[in-house]
Design a protein around this motif. Sequence first.
Motif, PDB file in Angstrom:
ATOM      1  N   GLU A 236      34.865  13.215  17.731  1.00  0.00           N
ATOM      2  CA  GLU A 236      36.027  13.013  16.871  1.00  0.00           C
ATOM      3  C   GLU A 236      37.309  13.581  17.462  1.00  0.00           C
ATOM      4  O   GLU A 236      38.402  13.221  17.032  1.00  0.00           O
ATOM      5  CB  GLU A 236      35.771  13.674  15.505  1.00  0.00           C
ATOM      6  N   ALA A 237      37.171  14.495  18.409  1.00  0.00           N
ATOM      7  CA  ALA A 237      38.352  15.155  18.953  1.00  0.00           C
ATOM      8  C   ALA A 237      38.124  15.449  20.431  1.00  0.00           C
ATOM      9  O   ALA A 237      37.091  16.002  20.805  1.00  0.00           O
ATOM     10  CB  ALA A 237      38.616  16.450  18.191  1.00  0.00           C
TER      11      ALA A 237
ATOM     12  N   GLU B  42      40.625  11.604  17.978  1.00  0.00           N
ATOM     13  CA  GLU B  42      41.933  12.079  18.426  1.00  0.00           C
ATOM     14  C   GLU B  42      41.791  12.416  19.902  1.00  0.00           C
ATOM     15  O   GLU B  42      40.937  13.229  20.274  1.00  0.00           O
ATOM     16  CB  GLU B  42      42.328  13.357  17.687  1.00  0.00           C
TER      17      GLU B  42
ATOM     18  N   CYS C   8      41.090  22.286  21.986  1.00  0.00           N
ATOM     19  CA  CYS C   8      39.719  22.023  21.526  1.00  0.00           C
ATOM     20  C   CYS C   8      39.278  23.072  20.506  1.00  0.00           C
ATOM     21  O   CYS C   8      38.585  22.753  19.540  1.00  0.00           O
ATOM     22  CB  CYS C   8      38.749  21.992  22.704  1.00  0.00           C
TER      23      CYS C   8
ATOM     24  N   MET D 224      40.783  22.138  17.218  1.00  0.00           N
ATOM     25  CA  MET D 224      40.188  20.930  16.637  1.00  0.00           C
ATOM     26  C   MET D 224      38.770  21.204  16.153  1.00  0.00           C
ATOM     27  O   MET D 224      38.365  20.745  15.082  1.00  0.00           O
ATOM     28  CB  MET D 224      40.214  19.806  17.678  1.00  0.00           C
TER      29      MET D 224
ATOM     30  N   ALA E 247      35.831  19.252  13.528  1.00  0.00           N
ATOM     31  CA  ALA E 247      35.673  17.991  14.261  1.00  0.00           C
ATOM     32  C   ALA E 247      34.664  18.158  15.399  1.00  0.00           C
ATOM     33  O   ALA E 247      34.602  19.214  16.028  1.00  0.00           O
ATOM     34  CB  ALA E 247      37.017  17.544  14.829  1.00  0.00           C
TER      35      ALA E 247
ATOM     36  N   THR F  58      33.858  18.004  18.907  1.00  0.00           N
ATOM     37  CA  THR F  58      34.882  18.155  19.937  1.00  0.00           C
ATOM     38  C   THR F  58      34.279  18.133  21.338  1.00  0.00           C
ATOM     39  O   THR F  58      33.257  18.760  21.598  1.00  0.00           O
ATOM     40  CB  THR F  58      35.653  19.480  19.717  1.00  0.00           C
TER      41      THR F  58
END
Lengths: 391, 97, 185
Positions: free
Chosen positions: A23-24, A52, A66, A69, A74, A76
């Motif tokens: 997701e990130a 993202e 990171c 996030m 998320a 990551t």
Amino acid sequence: MAHRVGMEVSIAISHAVQMCRAEAIAAYPITPQTHIVEHLSSMVANGELDAEFVNVESEHSAISTCIGMSATGARTYTATSSQGLALMNEILYIVSALRLPIVMTVANRALSGPLSIWNDHSDIMGARDIGWIQIFVENGQEAFDHSVMAFKIAENHQVLMPTIINLDGFILSHVVEAMEFPDQELVDKFLPSYHPRFQLDPDNPVTMGAFAMPEVYTEVKMGHQMALTGAYEHILKVWKEWGDLTGRRYQPVEKYRTEGAKILLLTMGCLSEVAEVAVDEMREAGLEVGLLKLRMWRPFPFADLRNAVGSAKLLIVCDRALSLGGAAPPVLAEVRSAFYAMRGRPQTASFVIGLGGRDVTPGDFKNIVAQAQEEAQHKPTQEYHIFGVRG
Amino acid sequence: MSSKPMDQVTWQEIEAGAILTEPGSARGYNTGDWRSQHPVWTKSRCIRCGVCWTVCPEGGISEEPGGYFDMNTYCKGCGICAKECVTGCISMVPEEE
Amino acid sequence: MIEIRFHGRGGQGAVTSVELLALAAINEGKFAQGFPSFGPERRGAPVLAFCRVDERHIRLRCKIASPDVVVVLDPSLIRIQNPPADLKADGIIVLNTPKTPEEVRREYGFKHTLALVDANRVAREVLGVPIVNTTMMGALIRATGVVKLESLELPLKERFGPLAVKNFNALKTAYEQTVIEERRS
């Protein structure tokens, strides 16, 4: 149904990250990691991955971003190499101390200077003590599999530990080869979406990254150490689950033709496969040689290593990094520590190979075994050898 | 983290990542202990504008009944309120020896 | 296992060739590796690219030191790189040249089996540009049978899109025009 693909290994890793529904992502491009994040970036831009992707100005910022996030809950991912990993260094310790399950690919590359873009393990050995789970892979299939498994391991609430997958730069990352991809449904079933144990949430505030007084710092570190060593059993569980689904099974220390072996080579990363070829040829010539492949580097699998050595008399440890001015190259130092207190421990010999992209062939491993055998007859003259160095 | 004194907490009692799960736990730290001086408001010159409350970096000023302001137990005595006060009604007074 | 080494110049597409070959072999159910000689890529500089094809998983992670085949995209590289220096005795030299086998042997003293094609001309005629990497794959396949011609159709399509047809035609033309002469003892 799983399907067979031909693909550059870097691109395969980006597909693994996509199938894990990361997701990130925040990353800064550096050779030989570039193709991984370049491809992920275009997947995000093309709407093929709903994540993202944060462009940053350095690796220090990449890993810092990171952290933020991952702290919001998320899934990551990031990737780096060499100087990039070195630039991340101070933050890497914080990721693991905060127990944020970030997954990172390190395309292993030599550290400057002199400037070298080629492969060895000096980057990750410089980050040996960052408190992350650290795994090495041998080929494209393993790189794919372990990228998927890493998320499941890292995000387990009993583990919650950032995880690095090491793959050798160029000689693995840039090779087009055959791999088997599982179906998306299988990955989704294996890896449900990430539910953080803690996250930054205004409605349920928590404090992350508080400082620790001398009264409590030691206890915090002890907790980190116990969590990292305790991750071992969960890593094995995840590997087993993946093995049951795909038929591809992984062990912390993998044995290759060790039955009845008097001499064992020990390698990490994709040179293990080259060493296998050498072992086959030496076995054919009647030499009782086997190979141990160290897959799990952190937590260090002491018991597995001791068991794997069996009755071998000579263990030849092949390092791909130096500890300049130190007692031993990094892998040898760990291996010797593992055996020091053991009765009937094997004799060790140490060779540093493949620095800064120096090609390593099956013939080199055969020469190493011959030299180690010869020296085992006498008192060792050197703590370790830098194999093939001129002069 | 448990509510034990810090020097008695065991490693097992510390949350993963040393995360503090109880919001507002810093309220327990009486940072007012740190101050060597404190602000005193001259109410006759105070226009109750609240600039002191706004500029205080530590939440060390509270609004009182009637719209006037006073320091609370977290005031560290930095003196920013006195410097920024529009009417100059705040003066910094040394803590008693 | 067959080990193939491409000799080209940066920008001529040697790396693309080994990747496409590897993909074609993998699509046939074989195992393969395609990889460049790693380093800073510079347009025009001599470069190497490598391809291994086998019936089983390939475990070598080193350069190809003693190839079965060398493919020379640019004849001017012969003097610089001496491609057949470490070629196996029964190996094959696949060369882009308008010359006859007799002329090539006289000029360079090659003893190995030769597979020659005037790839510059084929590429100009069929592709419209003198980019010979896909063309030379036709000569390589004619000389070795390492993959089937049609196995390259899909990888070419995925790499070149609408230009794939032209590239495949160039490859086929080169396949047909390649002249093979067995090694001299």
